[in-house]
Design a protein around this motif. Structure first.
Motif, PDB file in Angstrom:
ATOM      1  N   ARG A 161      60.232 -45.189 -57.120  1.00 22.08           N
ATOM      2  CA  ARG A 161      61.534 -45.350 -56.451  1.00 22.08           C
ATOM      3  C   ARG A 161      61.814 -44.174 -55.530  1.00 22.08           C
ATOM      4  NH1 ARG A 161      63.193 -47.969 -61.360  1.00 22.08           N
ATOM      5  NH2 ARG A 161      63.676 -45.989 -62.356  1.00 22.08           N
ATOM      6  N   SER A 162      61.512 -42.979 -55.993  1.00 25.48           N
ATOM      7  CA  SER A 162      61.751 -41.786 -55.190  1.00 25.48           C
ATOM      8  C   SER A 162      60.889 -41.794 -53.933  1.00 25.48           C
ATOM      9  CB  SER A 162      61.462 -40.541 -56.029  1.00 25.48           C
ATOM     10  OG  SER A 162      61.590 -39.370 -55.259  1.00 25.48           O
ATOM     11  N   GLN A 163      59.629 -42.174 -54.063  1.00 21.04           N
ATOM     12  CA  GLN A 163      58.727 -42.192 -52.910  1.00 21.04           C
ATOM     13  C   GLN A 163      59.169 -43.233 -51.881  1.00 21.04           C
ATOM     14  OE1 GLN A 163      54.636 -42.597 -54.071  1.00 21.04           O
ATOM     15  NE2 GLN A 163      54.610 -40.692 -55.245  1.00 21.04           N
ATOM     16  N   ILE A 164      59.579 -44.403 -52.353  1.00 24.49           N
ATOM     17  CA  ILE A 164      60.025 -45.455 -51.435  1.00 24.49           C
ATOM     18  C   ILE A 164      61.266 -45.003 -50.667  1.00 24.49           C
ATOM     19  CG2 ILE A 164      61.074 -47.749 -51.347  1.00 24.49           C
ATOM     20  CD1 ILE A 164      58.110 -47.927 -51.649  1.00 24.49           C
ATOM     21  N   LYS A 165      62.224 -44.428 -51.369  1.00 19.77           N
ATOM     22  CA  LYS A 165      63.433 -43.944 -50.701  1.00 19.77           C
ATOM     23  C   LYS A 165      63.105 -42.842 -49.708  1.00 19.77           C
ATOM     24  CE  LYS A 165      66.577 -44.966 -54.565  1.00 19.77           C
ATOM     25  NZ  LYS A 165      67.477 -44.392 -55.584  1.00 19.77           N
ATOM     26  N   ASP A 166      62.197 -41.964 -50.085  1.00 18.86           N
ATOM     27  CA  ASP A 166      61.833 -40.840 -49.237  1.00 18.86           C
ATOM     28  C   ASP A 166      61.158 -41.311 -47.956  1.00 18.86           C
ATOM     29  OD1 ASP A 166      61.639 -38.063 -48.722  1.00 18.86           O
ATOM     30  OD2 ASP A 166      59.546 -38.081 -49.329  1.00 18.86           O
ATOM     31  N   LEU A 167      60.272 -42.287 -48.081  1.00 17.12           N
ATOM     32  CA  LEU A 167      59.506 -42.751 -46.925  1.00 17.12           C
ATOM     33  C   LEU A 167      60.288 -43.699 -46.028  1.00 17.12           C
ATOM     34  CD1 LEU A 167      56.012 -43.382 -48.549  1.00 17.12           C
ATOM     35  CD2 LEU A 167      56.538 -41.689 -46.794  1.00 17.12           C
ATOM     36  N   LEU A 168      61.150 -44.526 -46.613  1.00 11.39           N
ATOM     37  CA  LEU A 168      61.755 -45.607 -45.845  1.00 11.39           C
ATOM     38  C   LEU A 168      63.267 -45.532 -45.741  1.00 11.39           C
ATOM     39  CD1 LEU A 168      59.620 -48.524 -47.301  1.00 11.39           C
ATOM     40  CD2 LEU A 168      59.290 -47.324 -45.140  1.00 11.39           C
ATOM     41  N   GLY A 169      63.890 -44.647 -46.507  1.00 13.97           N
ATOM     42  CA  GLY A 169      65.345 -44.583 -46.481  1.00 13.97           C
ATOM     43  C   GLY A 169      65.901 -43.924 -45.247  1.00 13.97           C
ATOM     44  N   ALA A 170      65.107 -43.064 -44.619  1.00 16.05           N
ATOM     45  CA  ALA A 170      65.572 -42.337 -43.436  1.00 16.05           C
ATOM     46  C   ALA A 170      65.148 -43.047 -42.159  1.00 16.05           C
ATOM     47  CB  ALA A 170      65.002 -40.915 -43.457  1.00 16.05           C
ATOM     48  N   THR A 171      65.638 -42.540 -41.042  1.00 16.33           N
ATOM     49  CA  THR A 171      65.237 -43.066 -39.747  1.00 16.33           C
ATOM     50  C   THR A 171      63.736 -42.897 -39.563  1.00 16.33           C
ATOM     51  OG1 THR A 171      67.375 -42.485 -38.829  1.00 16.33           O
ATOM     52  CG2 THR A 171      65.595 -42.891 -37.260  1.00 16.33           C
ATOM     53  N   GLN A 172      63.085 -43.928 -39.093  1.00 20.21           N
ATOM     54  CA  GLN A 172      61.632 -43.911 -38.993  1.00 20.21           C
ATOM     55  C   GLN A 172      61.161 -43.098 -37.780  1.00 20.21           C
ATOM     56  OE1 GLN A 172      59.398 -45.603 -41.399  1.00 20.21           O
ATOM     57  NE2 GLN A 172      61.343 -44.990 -42.259  1.00 20.21           N
ATOM     58  N   ALA A 173      60.163 -42.256 -38.015  1.00 17.48           N
ATOM     59  CA  ALA A 173      59.528 -41.506 -36.939  1.00 17.48           C
ATOM     60  C   ALA A 173      58.320 -42.295 -36.442  1.00 17.48           C
ATOM     61  CB  ALA A 173      59.093 -40.140 -37.463  1.00 17.48           C
ATOM     62  N   PRO A 174      57.792 -41.964 -35.234  1.00 17.51           N
ATOM     63  CA  PRO A 174      56.618 -42.690 -34.740  1.00 17.51           C
ATOM     64  C   PRO A 174      55.436 -42.623 -35.693  1.00 17.51           C
ATOM     65  CG  PRO A 174      57.592 -41.355 -33.001  1.00 17.51           C
ATOM     66  CD  PRO A 174      58.293 -40.988 -34.276  1.00 17.51           C
ATOM     67  N   LEU A 175      55.255 -41.477 -36.365  1.00 12.80           N
ATOM     68  CA  LEU A 175      54.179 -41.350 -37.335  1.00 12.80           C
ATOM     69  C   LEU A 175      54.611 -40.405 -38.441  1.00 12.80           C
ATOM     70  CD1 LEU A 175      50.392 -41.159 -36.779  1.00 12.80           C
ATOM     71  CD2 LEU A 175      51.461 -39.450 -38.238  1.00 12.80           C
ATOM     72  N   THR A 176      54.450 -40.852 -39.679  1.00  7.37           N
ATOM     73  CA  THR A 176      54.773 -40.024 -40.837  1.00  7.37           C
ATOM     74  C   THR A 176      53.476 -39.521 -41.448  1.00  7.37           C
ATOM     75  OG1 THR A 176      56.815 -41.229 -41.310  1.00  7.37           O
ATOM     76  CG2 THR A 176      55.846 -39.967 -43.111  1.00  7.37           C
ATOM     77  N   LEU A 177      53.414 -38.221 -41.651  1.00  9.43           N
ATOM     78  CA  LEU A 177      52.230 -37.563 -42.200  1.00  9.43           C
ATOM     79  C   LEU A 177      52.530 -37.191 -43.649  1.00  9.43           C
ATOM     80  CD1 LEU A 177      49.405 -36.466 -41.574  1.00  9.43           C
ATOM     81  CD2 LEU A 177      50.480 -34.414 -40.633  1.00  9.43           C
ATOM     82  N   VAL A 178      51.818 -37.811 -44.579  1.00 10.29           N
ATOM     83  CA  VAL A 178      52.043 -37.588 -46.009  1.00 10.29           C
ATOM     84  C   VAL A 178      50.909 -36.730 -46.561  1.00 10.29           C
ATOM     85  CG1 VAL A 178      52.349 -38.655 -48.270  1.00 10.29           C
ATOM     86  CG2 VAL A 178      53.189 -39.814 -46.208  1.00 10.29           C
ATOM     87  N   PHE A 179      51.248 -35.598 -47.154  1.00  8.85           N
ATOM     88  CA  PHE A 179      50.273 -34.738 -47.821  1.00  8.85           C
ATOM     89  C   PHE A 179      50.416 -34.934 -49.327  1.00  8.85           C
ATOM     90  CE2 PHE A 179      50.835 -32.599 -43.734  1.00  8.85           C
ATOM     91  CZ  PHE A 179      49.510 -32.383 -43.362  1.00  8.85           C
ATOM     92  N   GLU A 180      49.312 -35.238 -49.992  1.00 12.39           N
ATOM     93  CA  GLU A 180      49.341 -35.553 -51.421  1.00 12.39           C
ATOM     94  C   GLU A 180      48.289 -34.739 -52.161  1.00 12.39           C
ATOM     95  OE1 GLU A 180      49.124 -39.439 -54.418  1.00 12.39           O
ATOM     96  OE2 GLU A 180      48.645 -39.659 -52.301  1.00 12.39           O
ATOM     97  N   SER A 181      48.713 -34.044 -53.200  1.00 12.65           N
ATOM     98  CA  SER A 181      47.763 -33.350 -54.072  1.00 12.65           C
ATOM     99  C   SER A 181      47.405 -34.268 -55.234  1.00 12.65           C
ATOM    100  CB  SER A 181      48.353 -32.040 -54.591  1.00 12.65           C
ATOM    101  OG  SER A 181      49.433 -32.288 -55.468  1.00 12.65           O
ATOM    102  N   PHE A 182      46.188 -34.087 -55.757  1.00 14.51           N
ATOM    103  CA  PHE A 182      45.763 -34.941 -56.870  1.00 14.51           C
ATOM    104  C   PHE A 182      44.646 -34.263 -57.643  1.00 14.51           C
ATOM    105  CE2 PHE A 182      42.677 -35.985 -53.651  1.00 14.51           C
ATOM    106  CZ  PHE A 182      41.502 -36.268 -54.341  1.00 14.51           C
ATOM    107  N   ALA A 183      44.370 -34.797 -58.842  1.00 18.87           N
ATOM    108  CA  ALA A 183      43.287 -34.308 -59.687  1.00 18.87           C
ATOM    109  C   ALA A 183      42.115 -35.272 -59.618  1.00 18.87           C
ATOM    110  CB  ALA A 183      43.759 -34.177 -61.133  1.00 18.87           C
TER     111      ALA A 183
END
Length: 307
Positions: A161-183
């Protein structure tokens, strides 16, 4: 005569694998002001959007999945026609929720729900479920290729839910760059466009005072900043992305996910994700995700959990 309203309508299409969290995503969008409809038949898409445009709805989210299997092959064409014919401009974002087959099998087994493509009379229900999931992947493959993919295999509903709101709740930019850490020990994210392996870098895990901390903590950041190899890795990833991101924007990409992995997803990958996000934030719309932060034992993760 009223002037023609050419204000764009933001349409989010939620699709993906059954059991991957589409209802959670739809609820999250409803929370941030989208008018949401679940399981709309693709045949009704154009007339529904025309109705919402006449109602001057600014943001609409629709969930479609394999329950409309017979109509899915024609959905990409319908989406293209919709953007050409609509009375108001349509800003379309397609989100595809995915998960590993093992994860989906476990979720269906735990809830005792029947997969939409499963055969009730099958003798081996586990095999039937696996076959249904793989068949669903084939049916949705074209939609997945055109969408922002989110891997929900290892995240909780609250995190989704948090990720969806973060990515789509705001005004959309031409390109969104997502940095993700993982194991790496928990698998590579299925939604990654680029994956960088940083396991060869000096590991704070072997420093007793740093082991319980994360890459968000100042002592770990200071330790890694002092390692020449870490700086070299950061510079090389930065140079690669600076070279290729403009081309991806010209190719009409809306989202690019850069996954940085280390052994435990706690120190090196987290530090580099934060550094890279800071570097690219002045020029690109950036977002940060730390996939494993529920498992960090140290102060930074405890504070994040309470906030």
């Amino acid at each position: 005569m009223n002037p023609i309203d050419d204000t764009p309508i933001h349409l989010v299409l939620i699709t993906g694998m059954s059991g991957s969290g589409k209802s959670v995503a739809l609820t999250a969008l409803e929370d941030v002001g989208f008018y949401c409809v679940d399981n709309l038949p693709p045949e009704l898409l154009e007339s529904f959007i025309e109705l919402e445009q006449s109602n001057q709805a600014p943001r609409v989210a629709i969930a479609m999945d394999v329950r409309s299997a017979a109509s899915l092959p024609g959905l990409p064409k319908r989406l293209a026609q919709l953007q050409r014919r609509a009375h108001r401009p349509v800003h379309l974002t397609t989100v595809f929720l995915d998960a590993t087959t093992d994860t989906l099998v476990r979720r269906f087994s735990e809830t005792r729900r029947l997969h939409p493509l499963s055969l009730k009379q099958a003798h081996d229900q586990h095999r039937a479920l696996t076959d249904a999931i793989e068949h669903e992947r084939e049916l949705l493959a074209e939609l997945r290729e055109q969408a922002l993919v989110l891997d929900t295999s290892l995240i909780r509903p609250t995190r989704l839910r948090s990720q969806i709101k973060d990515l789509l709740g705001a005004t959309q930019a031409p390109l969104t760059l997502v940095f993700e850490s993982f194991a790496f020990k928990r698998g590579i994210p299925m939604d990654a466009d680029f994956v960088f392996d940083v396991r060869m870098l000096p590991n704070p895990h072997y420093e007793p005072e740093l082991k319980p901390l994360s890459g968000l903590d100042a002592p770990v950041a200071a330790y890694l900043a002092a390692q020449p190899e870490v700086g070299q890795m950061e510079e090389q990833i930065t140079a690669f992305l600076r070279h290729w991101l403009p081309q991806m924007l010209r190719d009409h990409r809306s989202y690019v996910t850069v996954a940085i992995g280390c052994t435990g997803g706690q120190h090196r990958s987290v530090y580099l994700v934060e550094r890279l996000a800071d570097t690219f934030a002045p020029d690109w719309f950036t977002r940060v995700r730390h996939r494993e932060d529920d498992n960090w034992p140290g102060p930074a993760s405890q504070a994040a959990e309470l906030s």
